[in-house]
Design a protein around this motif. Structure first.
Motif, mmCIF file in Angstrom:
data_model
loop_
_atom_site.group_PDB
_atom_site.id
_atom_site.type_symbol
_atom_site.label_atom_id
_atom_site.label_comp_id
_atom_site.label_asym_id
_atom_site.label_seq_id
_atom_site.Cartn_x
_atom_site.Cartn_y
_atom_site.Cartn_z
ATOM 1 N N LEU A 6 0.836 -1.207 0.000
ATOM 2 C CA LEU A 6 0.000 0.000 0.000
ATOM 3 C C LEU A 6 0.866 1.251 0.000
ATOM 4 C CD1 LEU A 6 -2.694 -0.963 2.661
ATOM 5 C CD2 LEU A 6 -2.805 -1.244 0.180
ATOM 6 N N ASP A 7 0.464 2.236 -0.782
ATOM 7 C CA ASP A 7 1.211 3.493 -0.778
ATOM 8 C C ASP A 7 0.641 4.410 0.314
ATOM 9 O OD1 ASP A 7 -1.126 4.639 -1.805
ATOM 10 O OD2 ASP A 7 -0.316 4.902 -3.821
ATOM 11 N N ARG A 8 1.247 5.575 0.443
ATOM 12 C CA ARG A 8 0.862 6.510 1.513
ATOM 13 C C ARG A 8 -0.606 6.940 1.381
ATOM 14 N NH1 ARG A 8 2.916 8.595 5.765
ATOM 15 N NH2 ARG A 8 2.561 10.723 6.418
ATOM 16 N N ALA A 9 -1.091 7.146 0.157
ATOM 17 C CA ALA A 9 -2.485 7.554 -0.033
ATOM 18 C C ALA A 9 -3.440 6.462 0.459
ATOM 19 C CB ALA A 9 -2.754 7.872 -1.506
ATOM 20 N N LEU A 14 -7.120 4.496 4.782
ATOM 21 C CA LEU A 14 -7.439 3.553 5.859
ATOM 22 C C LEU A 14 -7.535 4.256 7.209
ATOM 23 C CD1 LEU A 14 -5.206 0.519 4.834
ATOM 24 C CD2 LEU A 14 -7.699 0.718 4.627
ATOM 25 N N ALA A 15 -6.602 5.157 7.479
ATOM 26 C CA ALA A 15 -6.618 5.874 8.757
ATOM 27 C C ALA A 15 -7.877 6.729 8.888
ATOM 28 C CB ALA A 15 -5.366 6.737 8.887
ATOM 29 N N ALA A 29 -11.063 12.417 -0.339
ATOM 30 C CA ALA A 29 -10.268 12.802 -1.508
ATOM 31 C C ALA A 29 -9.614 14.167 -1.298
ATOM 32 C CB ALA A 29 -11.156 12.816 -2.753
ATOM 33 N N GLU A 30 -10.381 15.106 -0.786
ATOM 34 C CA GLU A 30 -9.833 16.446 -0.558
ATOM 35 C C GLU A 30 -8.713 16.401 0.481
ATOM 36 O OE1 GLU A 30 -11.337 20.689 1.247
ATOM 37 O OE2 GLU A 30 -12.752 19.526 0.051
ATOM 38 N N GLU A 31 -8.908 15.630 1.537
ATOM 39 C CA GLU A 31 -7.916 15.567 2.611
ATOM 40 C C GLU A 31 -6.596 14.966 2.150
ATOM 41 O OE1 GLU A 31 -7.506 13.824 7.128
ATOM 42 O OE2 GLU A 31 -9.487 14.390 6.394
ATOM 43 N N ILE A 32 -6.645 14.015 1.223
ATOM 44 C CA ILE A 32 -5.395 13.371 0.800
ATOM 45 C C ILE A 32 -4.909 13.822 -0.578
ATOM 46 C CG2 ILE A 32 -5.765 11.361 2.252
ATOM 47 C CD1 ILE A 32 -6.573 9.801 -0.198
ATOM 48 N N GLY A 33 -5.665 14.715 -1.226
ATOM 49 C CA GLY A 33 -5.213 15.285 -2.482
ATOM 50 C C GLY A 33 -5.431 14.410 -3.702
ATOM 51 N N ARG A 41 -12.084 4.529 -6.314
ATOM 52 C CA ARG A 41 -11.448 3.312 -6.866
ATOM 53 C C ARG A 41 -10.528 2.671 -5.833
ATOM 54 N NH1 ARG A 41 -11.110 6.323 -11.524
ATOM 55 N NH2 ARG A 41 -8.951 6.923 -11.127
ATOM 56 N N ARG A 42 -9.742 3.494 -5.159
ATOM 57 C CA ARG A 42 -8.825 2.958 -4.149
ATOM 58 C C ARG A 42 -9.599 2.296 -3.002
ATOM 59 N NH1 ARG A 42 -3.368 5.015 -3.545
ATOM 60 N NH2 ARG A 42 -2.742 6.151 -5.401
ATOM 61 N N ILE A 43 -10.678 2.922 -2.556
ATOM 62 C CA ILE A 43 -11.472 2.343 -1.472
ATOM 63 C C ILE A 43 -12.070 1.012 -1.915
ATOM 64 C CG2 ILE A 43 -13.567 2.634 -0.087
ATOM 65 C CD1 ILE A 43 -12.854 5.654 0.037
ATOM 66 N N LYS A 44 -12.577 0.949 -3.120
ATOM 67 C CA LYS A 44 -13.140 -0.309 -3.646
ATOM 68 C C LYS A 44 -12.078 -1.400 -3.689
ATOM 69 C CE LYS A 44 -17.394 0.535 -4.063
ATOM 70 N NZ LYS A 44 -18.197 -0.036 -2.992
ATOM 71 N N LEU A 45 -10.874 -1.055 -4.126
ATOM 72 C CA LEU A 45 -9.785 -2.038 -4.166
ATOM 73 C C LEU A 45 -9.416 -2.519 -2.763
ATOM 74 C CD1 LEU A 45 -7.475 -0.510 -6.929
ATOM 75 C CD2 LEU A 45 -8.775 -2.650 -7.061
ATOM 76 N N LEU A 46 -9.415 -1.608 -1.788
ATOM 77 C CA LEU A 46 -9.122 -1.978 -0.402
ATOM 78 C C LEU A 46 -10.203 -2.908 0.159
ATOM 79 C CD1 LEU A 46 -7.904 1.511 0.839
ATOM 80 C CD2 LEU A 46 -6.479 -0.547 0.587
#
Length: 159
Positions: A6-9, A14-15, A29-33, A41-46
């Motif tokens: 997992l990358d930092r984003a 997750l946090a 999305a706004e908080e992590i840029g 998409r990232r949440i679905k993959l997680l």
């Protein structure tokens, strides 16, 4: 997908989800840029990878009338596969049991129970714990106060 890949984003997502699963994808999305669609998409993959298992509401035990937390050490008379399976099936069917862990050490299992008061725990002990299959010994440990409640896993290094 392994945690190490997992990358930092992803770790920030997750946090954020772990601290507030009701936050909108746009806010994450706004908080992590990221764009909302990339974040989604990232949440679905997680979720698909099983890293995000579910979304739940954490209820207040005090508001529900549970003023006591009891950690119960249970030793069984046999550690055969059949005995362990029978015990674990009975635990799984008992809604009073909040958590149960198979242990290494003097006790075979550690159970966490919430009770309204000492009389309620006595009822749980007599009607449930003492009747679990294969129980040889029970030791109850009463929590006086929660110093730090579980807040989730460490997924992002502090900035």
């Amino acid at each position: 997908m392994a945690y190490d890949s997992l990358d930092r984003a992803d770790r920030k997502i997750l946090a954020i989800l772990q601290s507030n699963c009701r936050i909108s994808i746009a806010e994450i999305a706004e908080e992590i840029g990221l764009s909302p669609s990339a974040c989604h998409r990232r949440i679905k993959l997680l979720e698909e990878a099983g890293i995000v298992e579910s979304y739940v509401a954490r209820l207040s035990p005090q508001a529900l009338g549970f003023s006591m937390v009891v950690f119960v050490e249970v030793s069984l008379s046999s550690q055969s596969e059949a005995a362990l399976s029978k015990f674990e099936a009975a635990i799984d069917a008992a809604p009073e049991i909040l958590e149960c862990h198979l242990m290494a050490g003097p006790a075979d299992y550690l159970i966490r129970v919430a009770a309204k008061d000492p009389a309620d725990y006595e009822r749980i002990h007599r009607e449930l714990i003492a009747r679990l299959p294969g129980v040889a010994r029970v030791q109850s440990n009463f929590s006086l106060r929660t110093v730090r409640a579980w807040r989730g896993y460490k997924v992002v290094e502090p900035v």
